[in-house]
Design an enzyme around this catalytic site. Structure first.
Site, PDB file in Angstrom:
ATOM      1  N   HIS A  36      40.207 -18.888  43.740  1.00 17.49           N
ATOM      2  CA  HIS A  36      40.331 -17.478  43.412  1.00 17.49           C
ATOM      3  C   HIS A  36      41.431 -17.360  42.360  1.00 17.49           C
ATOM      4  O   HIS A  36      42.390 -18.145  42.353  1.00 17.49           O
ATOM      5  CB  HIS A  36      40.651 -16.644  44.650  1.00 17.49           C
ATOM      6  CG  HIS A  36      39.443 -16.314  45.479  1.00 17.49           C
ATOM      7  ND1 HIS A  36      39.489 -16.065  46.828  1.00 17.49           N
ATOM      8  CD2 HIS A  36      38.127 -16.192  45.123  1.00 17.49           C
ATOM      9  CE1 HIS A  36      38.275 -15.803  47.278  1.00 17.49           C
ATOM     10  NE2 HIS A  36      37.432 -15.870  46.265  1.00 17.49           N
ATOM     11  N   ASP A  89      44.014 -15.535  41.650  1.00 20.60           N
ATOM     12  CA  ASP A  89      45.444 -15.393  41.921  1.00 20.60           C
ATOM     13  C   ASP A  89      46.089 -16.702  42.365  1.00 20.60           C
ATOM     14  O   ASP A  89      47.308 -16.779  42.508  1.00 20.60           O
ATOM     15  CB  ASP A  89      45.705 -14.285  42.948  1.00 20.60           C
ATOM     16  CG  ASP A  89      44.898 -14.439  44.229  1.00 20.60           C
ATOM     17  OD1 ASP A  89      43.740 -14.873  44.153  1.00 20.60           O
ATOM     18  OD2 ASP A  89      45.427 -14.103  45.310  1.00 20.60           O
ATOM     19  N   HIS A  90      45.273 -17.730  42.567  1.00 21.19           N
ATOM     20  CA  HIS A  90      45.787 -19.044  42.966  1.00 21.19           C
ATOM     21  C   HIS A  90      45.556 -20.125  41.907  1.00 21.19           C
ATOM     22  O   HIS A  90      45.992 -21.256  42.093  1.00 21.19           O
ATOM     23  CB  HIS A  90      45.129 -19.492  44.273  1.00 21.19           C
ATOM     24  CG  HIS A  90      45.432 -18.586  45.424  1.00 21.19           C
ATOM     25  ND1 HIS A  90      46.398 -18.851  46.368  1.00 21.19           N
ATOM     26  CD2 HIS A  90      44.896 -17.387  45.761  1.00 21.19           C
ATOM     27  CE1 HIS A  90      46.443 -17.863  47.246  1.00 21.19           C
ATOM     28  NE2 HIS A  90      45.534 -16.962  46.902  1.00 21.19           N
ATOM     29  N   HIS A  98      38.006 -19.351  54.714  1.00 26.45           N
ATOM     30  CA  HIS A  98      38.050 -18.353  53.649  1.00 26.45           C
ATOM     31  C   HIS A  98      36.652 -18.253  53.049  1.00 26.45           C
ATOM     32  O   HIS A  98      35.857 -19.199  53.185  1.00 26.45           O
ATOM     33  CB  HIS A  98      39.088 -18.789  52.594  1.00 26.45           C
ATOM     34  CG  HIS A  98      39.534 -17.686  51.694  1.00 26.45           C
ATOM     35  ND1 HIS A  98      40.029 -16.493  52.157  1.00 26.45           N
ATOM     36  CD2 HIS A  98      39.578 -17.611  50.329  1.00 26.45           C
ATOM     37  CE1 HIS A  98      40.357 -15.729  51.117  1.00 26.45           C
ATOM     38  NE2 HIS A  98      40.091 -16.379  50.010  1.00 26.45           N
ATOM     39  N   ASP A 109      45.090 -18.647  51.655  1.00 28.23           N
ATOM     40  CA  ASP A 109      44.079 -17.719  52.137  1.00 28.23           C
ATOM     41  C   ASP A 109      43.206 -18.290  53.248  1.00 28.23           C
ATOM     42  O   ASP A 109      42.428 -19.226  53.040  1.00 28.23           O
ATOM     43  CB  ASP A 109      43.201 -17.276  50.968  1.00 28.23           C
ATOM     44  CG  ASP A 109      44.006 -16.546  49.905  1.00 28.23           C
ATOM     45  OD1 ASP A 109      45.245 -16.610  49.951  1.00 28.23           O
ATOM     46  OD2 ASP A 109      43.396 -15.917  49.026  1.00 28.23           O
ATOM     47  N   HIS A 121      52.249 -13.831  49.756  1.00 30.68           N
ATOM     48  CA  HIS A 121      50.891 -13.399  49.407  1.00 30.68           C
ATOM     49  C   HIS A 121      50.609 -12.002  49.980  1.00 30.68           C
ATOM     50  O   HIS A 121      49.688 -11.794  50.771  1.00 30.68           O
ATOM     51  CB  HIS A 121      49.863 -14.422  49.933  1.00 30.68           C
ATOM     52  CG  HIS A 121      48.494 -14.257  49.357  1.00 30.68           C
ATOM     53  ND1 HIS A 121      47.553 -13.428  49.918  1.00 30.68           N
ATOM     54  CD2 HIS A 121      47.892 -14.827  48.295  1.00 30.68           C
ATOM     55  CE1 HIS A 121      46.425 -13.496  49.226  1.00 30.68           C
ATOM     56  NE2 HIS A 121      46.614 -14.350  48.223  1.00 30.68           N
TER      57      HIS A 121
END
Length: 302
Positions: free
Chosen positions: A65, A67-68, A141, A204, A262
Site C-alpha cells: 500500500h 503509505d508503506h 490484511h 497493517d 500509523h
C-alpha cells in the site's frame, strides 16, 4: 560506541497530515541500519532526522500500500546517487514483485550500488548475520503483508565472582570459554546465558497469530494502532488494529517497550491512544510515536 534506537520518520496511515508524514522507520542496530516501510516523503524526512543514505543496509517492506512503499523510488535512487559503499538488501512480499520493480525503475538513474532483492513468500528466516537473525511472519490484511522480527543471538556472560572463586583468571578465562571446562570446572558453573535482544515491526494487520509470534518476548515492539477502540468495526473491516488491540498483543507477548504508530487522520488527540493502551492492561514502557523522535531500545536485562 554501539547504538540501538528507532528513528521515527513518519507516523500517518493512509493520509498524511500537517504534523504526520507517511510511514518510515529506521532501526539503528549497532553499526547497521534497517529501513522499514518507506512511504511517500521518506527521503525528505531522512534529511530532517539526520539519517543518511549511507546509514541504510537493509530495507524491509511489509506490504505494497502506498503509505508503506511510495518512498522506495526516492530512497533507492538516493542510495545510488550517494554511492553508498556497501550492498543493500531489500525484503518485500514476493506477490508484490511487480510493484517493487515499478518503484525501483520508476524513472531514469544510474545504478551504482548493489541492491539485492530477497522477497518474502512464507514465514521463516530471511537473513542470519553475526549480530542478528531476521525472520518474518504473515499478517492479516487485504493485501499480502508480512511483519519482521530481529533477534540477537544469546551469548555467554562470564561471572567474575565465580571465576575468582575457582581460581580462574587471565588467559584461563578464554581457555575455559573455548574448551568448555578447565581443571574439572565446567563452563556452566562460572557463566550464565545473556539473552539476546529482540525487536519486532508489525504494520497493517488484524489480530492474528503472526502478530503474536512476532511480538513474543520482544524488548521493543513497533506496531500499528490505526483506530481507537470505539472504531473496532472499521479496524476489522479495513484490516487494522485499535490501540487496545495493539496493547493486548504487547501485554500477552511480554513486550518491554511498546511503540504505537500509523494513526488515522480522523484523530487529533494522541493522548487517547495512550489511555486506551493502558486501559488494556499494558504496563511496560510506552511511546506514542511522533515524527522525527528517537526511541532507544531498552537496555538488556541484567
Amino acid at each position: 560506541m554501539s547504538v540501538r534506537e528507532l528513528v521515527v520518520l513518519g507516523t500517518a496511515s493512509q493520509v498524511p497530515t500537517r504534523h504526520r508524514n507517511h510511514n518510515g522507520y529506521l532501526l539503528r542496530w549497532d553499526g547497521e541500519g534497517i529501513l522499514f516501510d518507506p512511504g511517500e516523503g521518506t527521503q525528505r524526512q531522512m534529511l530532517r532526522a539526520g539519517v543518511a543514505a549511507h546509514d541504510i543496509n537493509r530495507i524491509c517492506v511489509t506490504h505494497f500500500h502506498g503509505d508503506h512503499s511510495l518512498g522506495l523510488a526516492g530512497v533507492i535512487q538516493r542510495i545510488n546517487l550517494d554511492r553508498v559503499p556497501h550492498p543493500v538488501t531489500a525484503h518485500f512480499p514476493a506477490s508484490g514483485q511487480h510493484f517493487f520493480d515499478r518503484l525501483r525503475y520508476s524513472t531514469a538513474y544510474r545504478e551504482s550500488v548493489e541492491l539485492t532483492e530477497v522477497p518474502v513468500s512464507a514465514d521463516g528466516v530471511l537473513a542470519t548475520t553475526g549480530a542478528y537473525t531476521l525472520d518474518s511472519h504473515r499478517l492479516s490484511h487485504p493485501v499480502e503483508s508480512y511483519g519482521y522480527r530481529l533477534t540477537e543471538p544469546d551469548r555467554l556472560r562470564m561471572l567474575p565472582g565465580k571465576l575468582a572463586g575457582r581460581g580462574i583468571e587471565g588467559p584461563d578465562v578464554g581457555r575455559i570459554q573455548r574448551e568448555g571446562s578447565l581443571r574439572g570446572v565446567p563452563l556452566e558453573e562460572v557463566s550464565e546465558t545473556r539473552r539476546g535482544q529482540r525487536f519486532a515491526f508489525v504494520m497493517d494487520t488484524r489480530l492474528c497469530d503472526g502478530a503474536f509470534a512476532l511480538a513474543e518476548g520482544c524488548d521493543m515492539l513497533v506496531i500499528e494502532s490505526t483506530f481507537l477502540d470505539e472504531d473496532g468495526g472499521l479496524a476489522a473491516d479495513h484490516g487494522h488494529l485499535t490501540a487496545g488491540q495493539a496493547a493486548r498483543v504487547a501485554k500477552e507477548s511480554g513486550v518491554r517497550h511498546l511503540v504505537l504508530t500509523h494513526f488515522s487522520q480522523r484523530y487529533t488527540d494522541p493522548d487517547v491512544f495512550e489511555q486506551q493502551a493502558r486501559a488494556a492492561g499494558f504496563e511496560g514502557g510506552l511511546t506514542i510515536a511522533q515524527d522525527l523522535i528517537r526511541v532507544p531500545v531498552p537496555t538488556r536485562h541484567t
